[in-house]
Design a protein around this motif. Structure first.
Motif, PDB file in Angstrom:
ATOM      1  N   ARG A   2      29.586   5.765  59.510  1.00 24.15           N
ATOM      2  CA  ARG A   2      29.517   4.848  58.378  1.00 24.15           C
ATOM      3  C   ARG A   2      30.573   3.764  58.494  1.00 24.15           C
ATOM      4  O   ARG A   2      30.338   2.609  58.166  1.00 24.15           O
ATOM      5  CB  ARG A   2      29.690   5.614  57.070  1.00 24.15           C
ATOM      6  N   LYS A   4      31.783   2.518  61.206  1.00 25.26           N
ATOM      7  CA  LYS A   4      31.349   1.558  62.218  1.00 25.26           C
ATOM      8  C   LYS A   4      30.323   0.591  61.649  1.00 25.26           C
ATOM      9  O   LYS A   4      30.344  -0.604  61.940  1.00 25.26           O
ATOM     10  CB  LYS A   4      30.767   2.304  63.427  1.00 25.26           C
ATOM     11  N   ARG A   5      29.403   1.102  60.811  1.00 24.04           N
ATOM     12  CA  ARG A   5      28.402   0.226  60.201  1.00 24.04           C
ATOM     13  C   ARG A   5      29.070  -0.800  59.303  1.00 24.04           C
ATOM     14  O   ARG A   5      28.671  -1.966  59.273  1.00 24.04           O
ATOM     15  CB  ARG A   5      27.391   1.056  59.408  1.00 24.04           C
ATOM     16  N   ARG A   6      30.099  -0.376  58.570  1.00 24.28           N
ATOM     17  CA  ARG A   6      30.806  -1.306  57.687  1.00 24.28           C
ATOM     18  C   ARG A   6      31.536  -2.360  58.501  1.00 24.28           C
ATOM     19  O   ARG A   6      31.621  -3.516  58.103  1.00 24.28           O
ATOM     20  CB  ARG A   6      31.798  -0.533  56.809  1.00 24.28           C
ATOM     21  N   THR A   7      32.124  -1.961  59.630  1.00 26.08           N
ATOM     22  CA  THR A   7      32.809  -2.922  60.495  1.00 26.08           C
ATOM     23  C   THR A   7      31.833  -3.950  61.040  1.00 26.08           C
ATOM     24  O   THR A   7      32.117  -5.154  61.065  1.00 26.08           O
ATOM     25  CB  THR A   7      33.502  -2.184  61.653  1.00 26.08           C
ATOM     26  N   VAL A   8      30.669  -3.504  61.478  1.00 25.97           N
ATOM     27  CA  VAL A   8      29.640  -4.421  61.985  1.00 25.97           C
ATOM     28  C   VAL A   8      29.184  -5.365  60.871  1.00 25.97           C
ATOM     29  O   VAL A   8      29.006  -6.563  61.083  1.00 25.97           O
ATOM     30  CB  VAL A   8      28.440  -3.619  62.545  1.00 25.97           C
ATOM     31  N   GLU A   9      29.013  -4.829  59.658  1.00 31.18           N
ATOM     32  CA  GLU A   9      28.610  -5.647  58.519  1.00 31.18           C
ATOM     33  C   GLU A   9      29.639  -6.734  58.241  1.00 31.18           C
ATOM     34  O   GLU A   9      29.285  -7.900  58.014  1.00 31.18           O
ATOM     35  CB  GLU A   9      28.441  -4.762  57.284  1.00 31.18           C
ATOM     36  N   GLU A  11      31.916  -7.980  60.362  1.00 27.58           N
ATOM     37  CA  GLU A  11      31.946  -8.937  61.471  1.00 27.58           C
ATOM     38  C   GLU A  11      30.780  -9.915  61.393  1.00 27.58           C
ATOM     39  O   GLU A  11      30.936 -11.107  61.642  1.00 27.58           O
ATOM     40  CB  GLU A  11      31.927  -8.182  62.801  1.00 27.58           C
ATOM     41  N   ARG A  12      29.603  -9.396  61.033  1.00 26.43           N
ATOM     42  CA  ARG A  12      28.434 -10.266  60.907  1.00 26.43           C
ATOM     43  C   ARG A  12      28.633 -11.270  59.768  1.00 26.43           C
ATOM     44  O   ARG A  12      28.294 -12.447  59.900  1.00 26.43           O
ATOM     45  CB  ARG A  12      27.185  -9.418  60.665  1.00 26.43           C
TER      46      ARG A  12
END
Length: 310
Positions: A2, A4-9, A11-12
Motif C-alpha cells: 500500500r 508503494k501505491r501511495r508513493t506512485v500516486e 509521484e504521478r
C-alpha cells in the motif's frame, strides 16, 4: 504494498502537478468534486487507534478547508481552547494550566475526556453548526463531501445517524473544536467554574470544593450526552484536590512544580534523533528538573557521536 501505491500516486501527481491542480480547481468550482476512499491502518502508542489517510487530491482540499474554517471560527473560540489553533498548542496550554494549579492550590478539579470522540461526532449536528456561519455554496458542498466521506465503521449500516470523523484528516481537528464549542460556552457561561481548559477532547474544570465539582460534573455529562451524543471516558474521570497533582496531556502538574509522565519521558529517550532533539529538549526543560535535563543532554551527545561515527 500500500505504501508503494501511495508513493506512485504522489509521484504521478507531482509529475503532472499543474494539470492536476487545474483539474481539481475546475471540479471544485463546478461542484463536481467527490471525496475519495481512505487508507486505514492501526497505530498503537498510548492507546490503539485507527488512522484514516485520504488521497492526495483530497488532502489538498482538506488543507484549503482547514485554513478557511480557522479564519471563520477561530475568533469565536474561547481563549482556553488550546488545540489546533494559531498561537496556541500543547506547551502553551500546559503553561496556562500550571499557572492556575498554583493559584487554586487549595481547590478541587475534575479532569475528563470523551470516549472515542472522533467516532461519535454526529454528522447532522456538526453540519448544523457549520451552516450557522457558512453560506458559500462551494464551501458548503466541499464540507458536505468531507464530512460525508467517512463513517466510523464502514462495514456497519448506520441505524439512524451518520457519525464519525477520521483521526488522520487535518480538517477533523478544527471540526472537533467547532463541535465542542457549544459545550465550552455552556461550561463558561452556565457552570462558571474557577477555571476551564480544553485541549482536543481532554478538559479540566477547577472549583472550590468536591461537592461543587460533583454537581457540575453531572450537568456537564448530561449536556454532552443529550446535546452532542458523547460520553465521558470512565478511565479518565477524576474529581480530586489540586494539591494531589493533575495528570493532564502527558504531564503531572503540581502547585509547586511539574514533571512528565514516565511514559512520555521514556518516549523522548527512545525516539531521540537529530531532527527532533531541540523539540524534545524544550519539552524536558519545561517539565523536568536539572537532573533529567543533564541526562537528556548526555544522551544527545551519545546519539550525535554514534551518528557521526556511522
Amino acid at each position: 504494498m500500500r505504501g508503494k501505491r501511495r508513493t506512485v500516486e504522489l509521484e504521478r501527481f507531482e509529475f503532472n502537478l499543474e494539470a492536476e491542480l487545474f483539474s481539481l480547481n475546475a471540479d471544485i468550482i463546478g461542484c463536481r468534486y467527490r471525496h475519495g476512499l481512505y487508507r486505514r491502518f492501526i497505530v498503537t502508542d498510548n492507546k490503539r487507534r485507527e488512522v484514516s489517510v485520504a488521497g492526495i487530491r483530497d488532502r489538498i482540499v482538506h488543507r484549503l478547508m482547514y485554513d478557511y474554517l480557522v479564519s471563520i471560527f477561530n475568533p469565536t473560540f474561547l481563549f482556553d481552547v488550546w488545540s489546533c489553533r494559531p498561537g496556541k498548542g500543547l506547551t502553551a496550554g500546559l503553561d496556562r494550566v500550571a499557572k492556575f494549579t498554583k493559584r487554586y492550590r487549595h481547590g478541587w478539579f475534575w479532569r475528563g475526556d470523551i470516549t472515542k470522540f472522533f467516532d461519535h461526532v454526529d454528522h447532522q449536528v456538526v453540519t448544523q453548526l457549520l451552516r450557522r456561519r457558512i453560506t458559500d455554496p462551494i464551501a458548503v458542498d466541499l464540507l458536505d463531501q468531507i464530512i460525508g466521506s467517512f463513517r466510523a465503521n464502514p462495514r456497519e449500516r448506520e441505524r439512524e445517524r451518520e457519525r464519525g470523523l477520521p483521526i488522520g484528516n487535518l480538517t477533523s481537528q478544527v471540526l472537533a473544536n467547532i463541535y465542542l464549542h457549544p459545550f465550552d460556552l455552556m461550561v463558561c457561561h452556565h457552570i462558571k467554574p474557577l477555571y476551564y481548559s480544553r485541549y482536543g477532547d481532554d478538559f479540566l474544570v477547577f472549583g472550590q470544593n468536591q461537592a461543587e465539582l460533583l454537581k457540575w460534573r453531572e450537568e456537564m455529562i448530561s449536556y454532552l450526552a443529550n446535546k452532542l451524543g458523547l460520553k465521558v471516558n470512565p478511565k479518565s474521570d477524576f474529581v480530586l484536590p489540586v494539591r494531589r497533582g493533575i495528570r493532564f496531556l502527558g504531564s503531572w502538574l503540581y502547585p509547586n512544580g511539574r514533571k512528565l509522565q514516565n511514559r512520555n519521558r521514556r518516549r523522548a529517550q527512545e525516539r531521540l534523533n537529530r531532527a527532533n532533539q531541540s523539540s524534545y529538549r524544550g519539552l524536558i526543560e519545561k517539565n523536568e528538573n536539572q537532573k533529567h535535563l543533564r541526562i537528556f543532554d548526555w544522551q544527545t551527545l551519545i546519539m550525535l557521536g554514534e551518528n557521526d561515527g556511522d
